[in-house]
Design a protein around this motif. Structure first.
Motif, PDB file in Angstrom:
ATOM      1  N   PHE A 106       0.865  -1.386  -0.063  1.00  0.00           N
ATOM      2  CA  PHE A 106      -0.389   0.181   0.538  1.00  0.00           C
ATOM      3  C   PHE A 106       1.127   1.332  -0.063  1.00  0.00           C
ATOM      4  CE2 PHE A 106      -3.817  -2.339   2.057  1.00  0.00           C
ATOM      5  CZ  PHE A 106      -4.053  -3.208   0.754  1.00  0.00           C
ATOM      6  N   SER A 107       2.061   0.987   0.778  1.00  0.00           N
ATOM      7  CA  SER A 107       3.072   2.692   0.732  1.00  0.00           C
ATOM      8  C   SER A 107       3.525   2.616  -0.418  1.00  0.00           C
ATOM      9  CB  SER A 107       3.683   2.236   1.620  1.00  0.00           C
ATOM     10  OG  SER A 107       4.447   1.261   1.792  1.00  0.00           O
ATOM     11  N   ARG A 108       3.728   1.641  -1.616  1.00  0.00           N
ATOM     12  CA  ARG A 108       4.494   2.524  -2.873  1.00  0.00           C
ATOM     13  C   ARG A 108       3.359   2.441  -3.560  1.00  0.00           C
ATOM     14  NH1 ARG A 108       9.478  -1.064  -3.356  1.00  0.00           N
ATOM     15  NH2 ARG A 108      10.410   0.465  -3.352  1.00  0.00           N
ATOM     16  N   THR A 109       2.294   2.595  -3.352  1.00  0.00           N
ATOM     17  CA  THR A 109       0.925   2.135  -4.705  1.00  0.00           C
ATOM     18  C   THR A 109       1.481   3.372  -6.179  1.00  0.00           C
ATOM     19  OG1 THR A 109      -0.222   1.041  -3.718  1.00  0.00           O
ATOM     20  CG2 THR A 109      -0.458   2.290  -5.457  1.00  0.00           C
ATOM     21  N   SER A 110       1.574   4.610  -5.124  1.00  0.00           N
ATOM     22  CA  SER A 110       1.877   5.198  -6.125  1.00  0.00           C
ATOM     23  C   SER A 110       3.213   5.332  -7.637  1.00  0.00           C
ATOM     24  CB  SER A 110       2.050   7.059  -5.530  1.00  0.00           C
ATOM     25  OG  SER A 110       0.583   7.018  -5.311  1.00  0.00           O
ATOM     26  N   ALA A 111       4.137   5.245  -6.502  1.00  0.00           N
ATOM     27  CA  ALA A 111       4.929   4.632  -7.069  1.00  0.00           C
ATOM     28  C   ALA A 111       5.142   3.594  -7.793  1.00  0.00           C
ATOM     29  CB  ALA A 111       6.209   4.179  -6.043  1.00  0.00           C
ATOM     30  N   ILE A 112       4.514   2.538  -7.817  1.00  0.00           N
ATOM     31  CA  ILE A 112       4.432   1.634  -8.782  1.00  0.00           C
ATOM     32  C   ILE A 112       3.552   2.222 -10.467  1.00  0.00           C
ATOM     33  CG2 ILE A 112       3.105  -0.642  -9.221  1.00  0.00           C
ATOM     34  CD1 ILE A 112       4.241  -1.050  -6.689  1.00  0.00           C
ATOM     35  N   LEU A 128      -3.854  -5.058  -7.157  1.00  0.00           N
ATOM     36  CA  LEU A 128      -4.273  -5.473  -5.761  1.00  0.00           C
ATOM     37  C   LEU A 128      -3.696  -4.026  -4.383  1.00  0.00           C
ATOM     38  CD1 LEU A 128      -6.471  -6.581  -4.254  1.00  0.00           C
ATOM     39  CD2 LEU A 128      -4.968  -8.423  -3.544  1.00  0.00           C
ATOM     40  N   THR A 129      -4.849  -2.819  -4.553  1.00  0.00           N
ATOM     41  CA  THR A 129      -4.606  -2.066  -4.034  1.00  0.00           C
ATOM     42  C   THR A 129      -5.216  -1.711  -2.702  1.00  0.00           C
ATOM     43  OG1 THR A 129      -5.235   0.048  -5.166  1.00  0.00           O
ATOM     44  CG2 THR A 129      -3.423  -0.788  -6.029  1.00  0.00           C
ATOM     45  N   GLN A 130      -4.986  -1.065  -2.279  1.00  0.00           N
ATOM     46  CA  GLN A 130      -5.944  -0.051  -1.062  1.00  0.00           C
ATOM     47  C   GLN A 130      -7.824   0.542  -1.783  1.00  0.00           C
ATOM     48  OE1 GLN A 130      -4.354   2.742   1.313  1.00  0.00           O
ATOM     49  NE2 GLN A 130      -5.755   2.347   3.307  1.00  0.00           N
ATOM     50  N   LEU A 131      -8.347  -0.499  -1.064  1.00  0.00           N
ATOM     51  CA  LEU A 131      -9.685  -0.001  -1.938  1.00  0.00           C
ATOM     52  C   LEU A 131      -9.743   1.657  -1.890  1.00  0.00           C
ATOM     53  CD1 LEU A 131     -12.321  -0.867  -2.803  1.00  0.00           C
ATOM     54  CD2 LEU A 131     -12.642  -0.460  -0.557  1.00  0.00           C
ATOM     55  N   GLU A 132      -9.427   2.562  -0.554  1.00  0.00           N
ATOM     56  CA  GLU A 132      -9.650   3.995  -1.114  1.00  0.00           C
ATOM     57  C   GLU A 132      -8.847   4.609  -1.832  1.00  0.00           C
ATOM     58  OE1 GLU A 132      -9.113   7.569   1.527  1.00  0.00           O
ATOM     59  OE2 GLU A 132      -8.114   5.860   2.210  1.00  0.00           O
ATOM     60  N   TYR A 133      -7.764   4.214  -2.398  1.00  0.00           N
ATOM     61  CA  TYR A 133      -6.286   4.403  -3.315  1.00  0.00           C
ATOM     62  C   TYR A 133      -7.508   4.212  -5.124  1.00  0.00           C
ATOM     63  CZ  TYR A 133      -3.879   4.733  -7.021  1.00  0.00           C
ATOM     64  OH  TYR A 133      -2.276   4.840  -7.827  1.00  0.00           O
ATOM     65  N   ALA A 134      -8.181   2.423  -5.235  1.00  0.00           N
ATOM     66  CA  ALA A 134      -8.373   2.569  -6.342  1.00  0.00           C
ATOM     67  C   ALA A 134      -9.995   2.953  -6.680  1.00  0.00           C
ATOM     68  CB  ALA A 134      -9.358   0.597  -6.417  1.00  0.00           C
ATOM     69  N   ARG A 135     -10.247   3.348  -5.164  1.00  0.00           N
ATOM     70  CA  ARG A 135     -11.764   3.895  -5.716  1.00  0.00           C
ATOM     71  C   ARG A 135     -11.873   5.347  -6.123  1.00  0.00           C
ATOM     72  NH1 ARG A 135     -16.398   3.544  -1.230  1.00  0.00           N
ATOM     73  NH2 ARG A 135     -17.779   4.140  -2.780  1.00  0.00           N
ATOM     74  N   ALA A 176      -8.655  -4.013   0.874  1.00  0.00           N
ATOM     75  CA  ALA A 176      -8.472  -4.033  -1.096  1.00  0.00           C
ATOM     76  C   ALA A 176      -9.427  -3.562  -2.085  1.00  0.00           C
ATOM     77  CB  ALA A 176      -7.530  -4.601  -1.330  1.00  0.00           C
ATOM     78  N   GLY A 177      -8.692  -3.344  -3.183  1.00  0.00           N
ATOM     79  CA  GLY A 177     -10.000  -2.865  -4.675  1.00  0.00           C
ATOM     80  C   GLY A 177      -9.114  -3.272  -5.773  1.00  0.00           C
ATOM     81  N   ILE A 178      -9.479  -4.402  -6.502  1.00  0.00           N
ATOM     82  CA  ILE A 178      -8.090  -4.346  -7.937  1.00  0.00           C
ATOM     83  C   ILE A 178      -8.659  -3.411  -8.917  1.00  0.00           C
ATOM     84  CG2 ILE A 178      -8.049  -6.343  -9.667  1.00  0.00           C
ATOM     85  CD1 ILE A 178      -9.436  -7.866  -7.643  1.00  0.00           C
ATOM     86  N   ILE A 179      -7.999  -2.346  -9.311  1.00  0.00           N
ATOM     87  CA  ILE A 179      -7.560  -1.267 -10.597  1.00  0.00           C
ATOM     88  C   ILE A 179      -7.096  -2.033 -11.441  1.00  0.00           C
ATOM     89  CG2 ILE A 179      -5.429  -0.614  -9.421  1.00  0.00           C
ATOM     90  CD1 ILE A 179      -7.356   2.197 -10.209  1.00  0.00           C
ATOM     91  N   ARG A 180      -7.739  -1.854 -12.320  1.00  0.00           N
ATOM     92  CA  ARG A 180      -7.060  -2.503 -13.869  1.00  0.00           C
ATOM     93  C   ARG A 180      -6.711  -0.896 -14.702  1.00  0.00           C
ATOM     94  NH1 ARG A 180      -6.038  -6.570 -16.913  1.00  0.00           N
ATOM     95  NH2 ARG A 180      -6.235  -6.609 -19.149  1.00  0.00           N
ATOM     96  N   ILE A 181      -5.398  -1.046 -15.305  1.00  0.00           N
ATOM     97  CA  ILE A 181      -5.134  -0.161 -16.512  1.00  0.00           C
ATOM     98  C   ILE A 181      -4.934  -0.469 -17.158  1.00  0.00           C
ATOM     99  CG2 ILE A 181      -3.568   1.916 -16.289  1.00  0.00           C
ATOM    100  CD1 ILE A 181      -3.145   2.448 -13.548  1.00  0.00           C
TER     101      ILE A 181
END
Length: 257
Positions: A106-112, A128-135, A176-181
């Motif tokens: 979770f702490s490295r999500t933005s960088a990844i 698979l990220t923190q749900l709040e980030y994905a939303r 967590a949330g699954i985000i697809r880009i």
């Protein structure tokens, strides 16, 4: 009997322990069996094991040197898997088309995510990220972020699933949330026009004036901005975070036509 490896708080480790969640993430991530797949933070191999039968080439990155020997041993008889010891963020992106998947710290999500968006040959990322980030990134809260709008002409962002916090060990504080880009096959704006798109969006998100309309009027004639808002179906008092990416495209068409 080997002692279990202690979790590293510095690496923000929460291992995926639910096989059903791992299988679901693998299904969502692999759309082309022949494509090169990069896994971020393979950990103990819970997700890796579900990726193996779904792909033919997999680079499994793991930054925690304590986990690498066991991970390497586990997949030593699996020729399509190569375990890479080191920081994924320091890796050079492949030059050929590739996908990214991972249970992201979770702490490295933005960088990844930034690494993925900068990689010229990336086709898609399923994280698979923190749900709040994905939303937040996918407009699930009814608001949109600067990063999502900026990248929208080239990438589509979707929230494709949720995973409860009890599917992880140790159990994190949030789900967590699954985000697809996904990179668009045909960009919504020509590559040569992306700098002007960036200027427009960053101006709109500058916050000066209290509304998107007021911010845009700092550099564009009010009459043209009025026309753009009518074309986009927007009220002049709308706040910038309330505007989805598609109306932004209509605004751009008017102001830069």
């Amino acid at each position: 009997m080997a002692r279990p490896t202690r979790v590293s708080r510095a690496l923000s480790q929460n291992f995926l322990a639910d096989p059903r969640a791992a299988a679901r993430l693998a299904d969502l991530a692999v759309s082309d069996r022949d494509a090169l797949l990069l896994e971020v933070g393979a950990g103990k191999g819970a997700l890796t094991a579900h990726l193996v039968p779904r792909c033919r080439r997999l680079l499994a990155y793991e930054i925690d040197e304590r986990l690498v020997p066991a991970l390497t041993t586990r997949f030593s008889d699996t020729p399509q898997v190569r375990v890479v010891a080191g920081d994924f963020l320091q890796a050079r992106p492949p030059r050929t088309p590739f996908s990214v998947v991972g249970n992201v710290p979770f702490s490295r999500t933005s960088a990844i995510v930034d690494w993925c968006l900068r990689a010229p040959a990336l086709t898609d990322a399923t994280l698979l990220t923190q749900l709040e980030y994905a939303r937040k990134r996918t407009g699930e809260y009814g608001s949109w972020t600067l990063l999502t709008v900026l990248s929208w002409p080239r990438y589509e962002w979707r929230l494709v699933g949720r995973v409860g916090r009890y599917s992880f060990r140790p159990v994190p504080r949030v789900d967590a949330g699954i985000i697809r880009i996904e990179r668009r096959r045909t960009p919504l704006i020509a590559p040569a026009a992306l700098p002007s798109w960036r200027r427009l969006v960053e101006l709109g998100f500058s916050g000066v004036g209290g509304s998107l309309h007021a911010s845009l009027c700092r550099e564009h004639r009010r009459h043209r901005v009025d026309v753009a808002f009518r074309r986009a179906g927007l009220d002049r008092g709308v706040l910038v975070g309330e505007v989805p990416p598609e109306p932004w495209l209509r605004i751009y068409e008017v102001l830069f036509s």
